[in-house]
Each structure stands twice: as structure tokens, then as C-alpha cells.
Write a protein that holds these residues in place. Structure first.
Motif, PDB file in Angstrom:
ATOM      1  N   CYS A 255     -41.542 -34.986-104.017  1.00 44.33           N
ATOM      2  CA  CYS A 255     -41.585 -34.397-105.240  1.00 44.33           C
ATOM      3  C   CYS A 255     -42.470 -33.437-105.592  1.00 44.33           C
ATOM      4  O   CYS A 255     -43.955 -33.553-105.225  1.00 44.33           O
ATOM      5  CB  CYS A 255     -41.506 -35.397-106.307  1.00 44.33           C
ATOM      6  SG  CYS A 255     -41.213 -34.774-108.045  1.00 44.33           S
ATOM      7  N   CYS A 263     -41.812 -39.645-110.814  1.00 40.31           N
ATOM      8  CA  CYS A 263     -41.753 -39.342-112.203  1.00 40.31           C
ATOM      9  C   CYS A 263     -40.175 -39.121-112.409  1.00 40.31           C
ATOM     10  O   CYS A 263     -39.300 -39.245-111.612  1.00 40.31           O
ATOM     11  CB  CYS A 263     -42.367 -37.850-112.038  1.00 40.31           C
ATOM     12  SG  CYS A 263     -41.312 -36.477-111.078  1.00 40.31           S
ATOM     13  N   PRO A 264     -39.772 -38.701-113.728  1.00 41.25           N
ATOM     14  CA  PRO A 264     -38.297 -38.738-113.926  1.00 41.25           C
ATOM     15  C   PRO A 264     -37.633 -37.517-113.197  1.00 41.25           C
ATOM     16  O   PRO A 264     -36.362 -37.757-112.942  1.00 41.25           O
ATOM     17  CB  PRO A 264     -38.293 -38.054-115.377  1.00 41.25           C
ATOM     18  CG  PRO A 264     -39.701 -38.621-116.042  1.00 41.25           C
ATOM     19  CD  PRO A 264     -40.652 -38.389-114.865  1.00 41.25           C
ATOM     20  N   CYS A 266     -38.096 -36.726-110.130  1.00 42.01           N
ATOM     21  CA  CYS A 266     -37.272 -37.388-108.824  1.00 42.01           C
ATOM     22  C   CYS A 266     -36.911 -38.904-108.950  1.00 42.01           C
ATOM     23  O   CYS A 266     -36.589 -39.503-107.970  1.00 42.01           O
ATOM     24  CB  CYS A 266     -38.599 -37.620-107.625  1.00 42.01           C
ATOM     25  SG  CYS A 266     -40.043 -38.376-108.303  1.00 42.01           S
ATOM     26  N   ARG A 267     -36.725 -39.269-110.079  1.00 39.11           N
ATOM     27  CA  ARG A 267     -35.888 -40.596-110.513  1.00 39.11           C
ATOM     28  C   ARG A 267     -36.879 -41.636-110.108  1.00 39.11           C
ATOM     29  O   ARG A 267     -36.577 -42.658-109.756  1.00 39.11           O
ATOM     30  CB  ARG A 267     -34.611 -40.689-109.971  1.00 39.11           C
ATOM     31  CG  ARG A 267     -33.781 -39.692-110.652  1.00 39.11           C
ATOM     32  CD  ARG A 267     -32.315 -40.108-109.964  1.00 39.11           C
ATOM     33  NE  ARG A 267     -31.416 -38.975-110.641  1.00 39.11           N
ATOM     34  CZ  ARG A 267     -29.963 -38.707-110.269  1.00 39.11           C
ATOM     35  NH1 ARG A 267     -29.713 -39.739-109.245  1.00 39.11           N
ATOM     36  NH2 ARG A 267     -29.393 -37.889-110.703  1.00 39.11           N
ATOM     37  N   HIS A 268     -38.288 -41.430-110.302  1.00 40.18           N
ATOM     38  CA  HIS A 268     -39.306 -42.172-109.820  1.00 40.18           C
ATOM     39  C   HIS A 268     -39.291 -42.727-108.412  1.00 40.18           C
ATOM     40  O   HIS A 268     -39.765 -43.822-108.137  1.00 40.18           O
ATOM     41  CB  HIS A 268     -39.286 -43.524-110.815  1.00 40.18           C
ATOM     42  CG  HIS A 268     -39.309 -43.012-112.213  1.00 40.18           C
ATOM     43  ND1 HIS A 268     -40.563 -42.823-112.862  1.00 40.18           N
ATOM     44  CD2 HIS A 268     -38.437 -42.883-113.087  1.00 40.18           C
ATOM     45  CE1 HIS A 268     -40.369 -42.447-114.136  1.00 40.18           C
ATOM     46  NE2 HIS A 268     -39.071 -42.426-114.365  1.00 40.18           N
ATOM     47  N   SER A 269     -38.586 -42.008-107.426  1.00 32.47           N
ATOM     48  CA  SER A 269     -38.780 -42.406-106.181  1.00 32.47           C
ATOM     49  C   SER A 269     -39.695 -41.630-105.483  1.00 32.47           C
ATOM     50  O   SER A 269     -39.948 -42.189-104.164  1.00 32.47           O
ATOM     51  CB  SER A 269     -37.304 -42.111-105.423  1.00 32.47           C
ATOM     52  OG  SER A 269     -37.156 -40.716-105.142  1.00 32.47           O
TER      53      SER A 269
END
Length: 331
Positions: A255, A263-264, A266-269
Motif C-alpha cells: 500500500c 489502513c482503510p 488497503c482494507r487494513h491488509s
């Protein structure tokens, strides 16, 4: 009100003005809404007084207009006399525009693959179902064959849903080794939203030769991702399914916002998907007459708009199609 005194005072003030702005000030002073003459006209109750004051107003208006015209003519004569233009001097060049961000990325991708020895191939935007679906191993019941997802011109003609048909046509036209990329517009029946548009751009690559392995694909994509997103970005490849590659993978890049921390965006991935790829299915080689026991290859297909969104942090893909100079002049 003494009309004669007022007229003499007004004419003297008009004659002493030295610019159109001063004429306007005198007009407001004597003929403005709160001036003495307009106020007197509002209070007139007899015909004779009204005619006298109206005649005075008309004389003052004529004097003001004449003085303004005289001053403007004098100013024009002065400018013509003093502000001379040297026509031999070079003029101001018009501001040059620049390439759209999508075109910039397209040419950047082309340059990367030309440097790797690939050939850039232009395909047809109007294709037959034979090359758009059959040649890419799409089974008869695949959802992409539905008019709900693909723009059909007739039963056997479509606006291409990807640039892959140019790969099939290239393989039909020549024998391996083949190293090509095909870039261009593609069309799908998608509702425009932050991540989809019915028209977008793709880059698809194809390599066919003896002894090509999945490691060659991952090495090529790793080089491409680092060239597009920066040497500091990390890459990752995960297994997936596509009808025209086997095995298939999806490419991810760390990300750009959190650098993998989560983080939002990368949807926290910590990772953002870029696109699909894989080893060419042997059924495709049989379709074009290649020996699948002798040749192997890999292919990938990514959206140029998606690359732009991921690289520059653009929140909505539709912004690339609105042609707002406030956005596009940044790139």
C-alpha cells in the motif's frame, strides 16, 4: 431649490473633471438617487416646475455624456501616441498542454516492455465472439458472454472486453518465440462508480517460448511493478482462477499510504491488488495450433486507470474521465 445656481455649479464641476471616473463621481453628486435635483423632481406638484427641472436634468446629462466622450477620446489618442507596439518582437506563445495521465502511463508501460525486448501490438476494438471468448477458453455459460455484461453489436460481434484477442491473432499469425504487449480501450457493460467505468484501458502481455515458467512471470511482473510504483514498493503474488491461464495468480503491491502497515485504503491488509496473470492454458495453444508439450507461456492483463489510481492516490476512477484541469494539470 435654485435651479440656475445648481446648473452653474454642476457645469463648473463637469468642466473641471480630468477622467471618466471623475465624470461618474460628478454624475452621482448631482444626478444620483440622493442628489438635490432628483429629490426635487420627486416632490414636484405643478407642470411648469416639473418641465423646468426635467429640462435641467437633460442638460446636465448631455453635459456629462459630452465630457465623458471628450475625455475617453483624449485618452485613446494618448495611448495611440505613447503606447506603441513593436510588431517585430516575438509574441507570447500559447501555453502548451500535455498528455492525459492515462496516455502518459500507457507510453510508460510501452517503454518498459520495449526495453525488455517486447513488441507493442495494436488490436481491434470491435471483435468476434470467436476471438473474444472461444479463443480465450471461455466456456459457453460464462457470465462474460451475457449481453448483461458485454456490449454486443450482433450475435457474433462485440466491443472487446479485453485486449486478449490481439494475443490470439498474433499467435495465429506467427510461431514462437512471442513477446508482445497490447494496450488500448476495452468495453464492458458496467455502471460507472468509484472503481468501474464502461470504457477503460488495459495492458495485456504475452510471452510464449520453450521453457518459460511461473518464475519468469513473477520476475517480469515484479520488475514492472517496481518500475511503475517505485523501487521501495514490495510485491506479492497469490493464486487465483482465470479461464485462460493455469495456474493463475493475482499481483499485489504494498500500500502506498501505509507501506503495508494496514489502513482503510488497503482494507487494513497492507496490500493492494493490481491485476491478474498466469501461465497460458494449454487449451489456448491447441486453439492456435501450437504444441503444448513444447511451448509454455505466461499472460497478464491490468487496467491502466487502476494503475493511475493506485500510483497517485486518486480516490475516484471517474475523475480521470471528467477532464477537470484542476486534477489533470497536476500530472
Amino acid at each position: 431649490m435654485d435651479a440656475t445656481a445648481l446648473e452653474n455649479e454642476a457645469l463648473e464641476a463637469i468642466s473641471s473633471t480630468a477622467s471618466p471616473d471623475e465624470v461618474e463621481e460628478v454624475r452621482v453628486r448631482f444626478l444620483g438617487r440622493k442628489a438635490e435635483l432628483p429629490q426635487a423632481l420627486r416632490e414636484v406638484r405643478d407642470r411648469e416646475t416639473g418641465m423646468t427641472l426635467n429640462a435641467l436634468r437633460q442638460r446636465l446629462e448631455a453635459a456629462l455624456d459630452g465630457r465623458r466622450e471628450t475625455l475617453e477620446r483624449a485618452e485613446l489618442d494618448r495611448r495611440l501616441r505613447e503606447e506603441r507596439i513593436d510588431v517585430t518582437l516575438p509574441g507570447e506563445a500559447p501555453r502548451r498542454g500535455h498528455l492525459h495521465l492515462i496516455t502518459q502511463i500507457r507510453r510508460e508501460v510501452e517503454d518498459i516492455f520495449l526495453g525488455l525486448g517486447y513488441q507493442v501490438v495494436d488490436g481491434r476494438e470491435v471483435e468476434t465472439t470467436h476471438y473474444n471468448f472461444d479463443g480465450l477458453n471461455f466456456p459457453p455459460g460464462h457470465p462474460a458472454r451475457s449481453p448483461l455484461q458485454t456490449l454486443f453489436l450482433d450475435d457474433e460481434t462485440v466491443l472487446r472486453t479485453e485486449t486478449s484477442p490481439s494475443q490470439v491473432r498474433t499467435m495465429e499469425a506467427q510461431q514462437p518465440p512471442i513477446y508482445i504487449v497490447s494496450l488500448g480501450r476495452v468495453y464492458r457493460r458496467d455502471t460507472p462508480d468509484a472503481t468501474h467505468t464502461p470504457t477503460f484501458h488495459q495492458v495485456e502481455g504475452l510471452a510464449v517460448d520453450e521453457g518459460i515458467t511461473l518464475a519468469d512471470l513473477e520476475g517480469t511482473l515484479d520488475y514492472l511493478l517496481r518500475a511503475l510504483f517505485g523501487e521501495a514498493r514490495r510485491t506479492e503474488f497469490r493464486t487465483h482462477y482465470f479461464p485462460f491461464t493455469e495456474p493463475s495468480i493475482e499481483a499485489y503491491v504494498s500500500c502506498h499510504v501505509c507501506d503495508g502497515a494496514g489502513c482503510p485504503v488497503c482494507r487494513h491488509s497492507g496490500w493492494i491488488e493490481v491485476g491478474g496473470a498466469g501461465m497460458v492454458d494449454p487449451a489456448l495453444f491447441e486453439f492456435v495450433g501450437y504444441d503444448p508439450e513444447r511451448y509454455t507461456g505466461f499472460a497478464f492483463g491490468w487496467g491502466l486507470e487502476r494503475i493511475a489510481v493506485l500510483r497517485h492516490g486518486i480516490p475516484d476512477l471517474r475523475e480521470l474521465w471528467r477532464n477537470d484541469p484542476r486534477l489533470l494539470t497536476q500530472f
